[in-house]
Design a protein around this motif. Structure first.
Motif, PDB file in Angstrom:
ATOM      1  N   UNK A  48       1.128  -1.261   0.155  1.00  0.00           N
ATOM      2  CA  UNK A  48       0.169  -0.097   0.072  1.00  0.00           C
ATOM      3  C   UNK A  48       0.888   1.389  -0.360  1.00  0.00           C
ATOM      4  N   UNK A  49       2.040   1.177   0.927  1.00  0.00           N
ATOM      5  CA  UNK A  49       2.901   2.416   0.957  1.00  0.00           C
ATOM      6  C   UNK A  49       3.595   2.507  -0.491  1.00  0.00           C
ATOM      7  N   UNK A  50       3.863   1.456  -1.283  1.00  0.00           N
ATOM      8  CA  UNK A  50       4.615   1.676  -2.595  1.00  0.00           C
ATOM      9  C   UNK A  50       3.630   2.287  -3.454  1.00  0.00           C
ATOM     10  N   UNK A  51       2.258   2.096  -3.719  1.00  0.00           N
ATOM     11  CA  UNK A  51       1.483   2.472  -4.434  1.00  0.00           C
ATOM     12  C   UNK A  51       1.260   4.047  -4.080  1.00  0.00           C
ATOM     13  N   UNK A  52       1.522   4.508  -2.955  1.00  0.00           N
ATOM     14  CA  UNK A  52       1.386   5.968  -2.556  1.00  0.00           C
ATOM     15  C   UNK A  52       2.820   6.565  -3.139  1.00  0.00           C
ATOM     16  N   UNK A  53       3.967   5.972  -2.695  1.00  0.00           N
ATOM     17  CA  UNK A  53       5.185   6.428  -3.279  1.00  0.00           C
ATOM     18  C   UNK A  53       5.424   6.528  -4.894  1.00  0.00           C
ATOM     19  N   UNK A  54       4.666   5.605  -5.255  1.00  0.00           N
ATOM     20  CA  UNK A  54       4.471   5.659  -6.898  1.00  0.00           C
ATOM     21  C   UNK A  54       3.747   6.821  -7.405  1.00  0.00           C
ATOM     22  N   UNK A  55       2.603   6.955  -6.786  1.00  0.00           N
ATOM     23  CA  UNK A  55       1.413   8.051  -7.115  1.00  0.00           C
ATOM     24  C   UNK A  55       1.940   9.533  -6.625  1.00  0.00           C
ATOM     25  N   UNK A  56       3.007   9.674  -5.747  1.00  0.00           N
ATOM     26  CA  UNK A  56       3.057  10.931  -5.146  1.00  0.00           C
ATOM     27  C   UNK A  56       4.581  10.931  -4.820  1.00  0.00           C
ATOM     28  N   UNK A  57       5.511  10.713  -6.032  1.00  0.00           N
ATOM     29  CA  UNK A  57       6.837  10.664  -5.659  1.00  0.00           C
ATOM     30  C   UNK A  57       7.704  11.708  -5.129  1.00  0.00           C
ATOM     31  N   UNK A  58       7.061  13.029  -5.380  1.00  0.00           N
ATOM     32  CA  UNK A  58       7.799  13.925  -4.555  1.00  0.00           C
ATOM     33  C   UNK A  58       7.180  14.727  -3.315  1.00  0.00           C
ATOM     34  N   UNK A  59       6.075  13.741  -2.824  1.00  0.00           N
ATOM     35  CA  UNK A  59       5.615  14.223  -1.571  1.00  0.00           C
ATOM     36  C   UNK A  59       4.641  15.568  -1.489  1.00  0.00           C
ATOM     37  N   UNK A  60       4.111  15.603  -2.775  1.00  0.00           N
ATOM     38  CA  UNK A  60       3.114  16.845  -2.886  1.00  0.00           C
ATOM     39  C   UNK A  60       1.801  16.747  -1.733  1.00  0.00           C
ATOM     40  N   UNK A  61       1.341  15.493  -1.870  1.00  0.00           N
ATOM     41  CA  UNK A  61       0.262  15.300  -0.949  1.00  0.00           C
ATOM     42  C   UNK A  61       0.283  14.808   0.345  1.00  0.00           C
ATOM     43  N   UNK A  62       1.750  14.024   0.366  1.00  0.00           N
ATOM     44  CA  UNK A  62       1.808  13.129   1.542  1.00  0.00           C
ATOM     45  C   UNK A  62       2.774  13.886   2.768  1.00  0.00           C
ATOM     46  N   UNK A  63       2.742  13.724   3.918  1.00  0.00           N
ATOM     47  CA  UNK A  63       3.690  14.250   5.029  1.00  0.00           C
ATOM     48  C   UNK A  63       4.667  13.113   5.370  1.00  0.00           C
ATOM     49  N   UNK A  64       4.138  12.116   6.051  1.00  0.00           N
ATOM     50  CA  UNK A  64       4.817  10.990   6.436  1.00  0.00           C
ATOM     51  C   UNK A  64       4.155   9.768   6.222  1.00  0.00           C
ATOM     52  N   UNK A  65       5.103   8.694   5.807  1.00  0.00           N
ATOM     53  CA  UNK A  65       4.431   7.359   5.591  1.00  0.00           C
ATOM     54  C   UNK A  65       5.556   6.094   6.905  1.00  0.00           C
ATOM     55  N   UNK A  66       4.512   5.593   7.268  1.00  0.00           N
ATOM     56  CA  UNK A  66       5.041   4.717   8.235  1.00  0.00           C
ATOM     57  C   UNK A  66       4.428   3.316   7.954  1.00  0.00           C
ATOM     58  N   UNK A  67       5.252   2.239   8.377  1.00  0.00           N
ATOM     59  CA  UNK A  67       4.893   0.745   8.261  1.00  0.00           C
ATOM     60  C   UNK A  67       3.548   1.036   9.463  1.00  0.00           C
ATOM     61  N   UNK A  68       2.548  -0.159   9.052  1.00  0.00           N
ATOM     62  CA  UNK A  68       1.572  -0.419   9.767  1.00  0.00           C
ATOM     63  C   UNK A  68       1.751  -0.902  11.219  1.00  0.00           C
ATOM     64  N   UNK A  69       2.366  -2.074  11.057  1.00  0.00           N
ATOM     65  CA  UNK A  69       2.734  -2.761  12.291  1.00  0.00           C
ATOM     66  C   UNK A  69       3.537  -1.884  13.261  1.00  0.00           C
ATOM     67  N   UNK A  70       4.535  -0.982  12.611  1.00  0.00           N
ATOM     68  CA  UNK A  70       5.403  -0.263  13.491  1.00  0.00           C
ATOM     69  C   UNK A  70       4.507   0.945  14.127  1.00  0.00           C
ATOM     70  N   UNK A  71       3.460   1.171  13.304  1.00  0.00           N
ATOM     71  CA  UNK A  71       2.683   2.490  13.886  1.00  0.00           C
ATOM     72  C   UNK A  71       1.929   1.964  14.982  1.00  0.00           C
ATOM     73  N   UNK A  72       1.363   0.840  14.777  1.00  0.00           N
ATOM     74  CA  UNK A  72       0.546   0.203  15.951  1.00  0.00           C
ATOM     75  C   UNK A  72       1.272   0.068  17.316  1.00  0.00           C
TER      76      UNK A  72
END
Length: 155
Positions: A48-72
């Motif tokens: 899921x994170x890879x799809x976001x990275x490919x869709x927004x490679x320069x981070x125009x829409x995203x601020x931070x991305x984290x692994x789901x298990x690490x976040x929990x």
């Protein structure tokens, strides 16, 4: 009393990216939150994170991305605090994520339910949360409109 946008941290939780609308809706919600000055963390599975990275490679829409298990784990250990959570749900695993996030944060959780069985899935939720559900699979517009009606970036 509502918190100021600069004091809010929104968590957007993505599970399996099997249903195409999830990626565009997460990017849309992240964009609206960022524009409103709300710190936004996208937590998801590796694919899921890879799809976001490919869709927004320069981070125009995203601020931070984290692994789901690490976040929990960070939520469980008190290393991460969020004010709002939006869990994208299309199956039982998504319901489990939403329940876990609600339990760990004791803060408002919104389950954004999509996919062909959205109505059935929404009936399986037995814990307190806000539900936004549409049987969207390929066309994100019905859920986008529902998110705009809820306008969580203005809350």
């Amino acid at each position: 009393m509502p918190e100021e946008p600069s004091q809010r941290t929104a968590l957007l939780v993505m599970g399996c990216p099997k249903v195409p609308v999830q990626t565009s809706l997460v990017l849309y919600l992240a964009h609206r939150m960022k524009k409103a000055g709300i710190r936004t963390i996208i937590a998801g599975t590796p694919s899921a994170r890879q799809l976001i990275r490919v869709a927004d490679p320069d981070g125009h829409y995203t601020m931070e991305m984290k692994d789901l298990d690490t976040t929990i784990a960070a939520l469980s250990e008190g290393k991460l605090t969020v004010t709002d959570s939006y869990v994208f749900v299309h199956n039982d695993a998504g319901i489990s994520y939403a329940a876990t996030i609600q339990f760990l944060t004791d803060r408002p959780v919104t389950a954004v339910i999509f996919g062909e069985e959205a109505e059935e899935v929404s009936h399986e939720i037995t814990f307190p949360c806000k539900i936004i559900a549409e049987p969207a699979t390929h066309n994100p517009m019905p859920l986008k409109h529902r998110l705009e009606e809820a306008a969580p970036w203005d809350a």
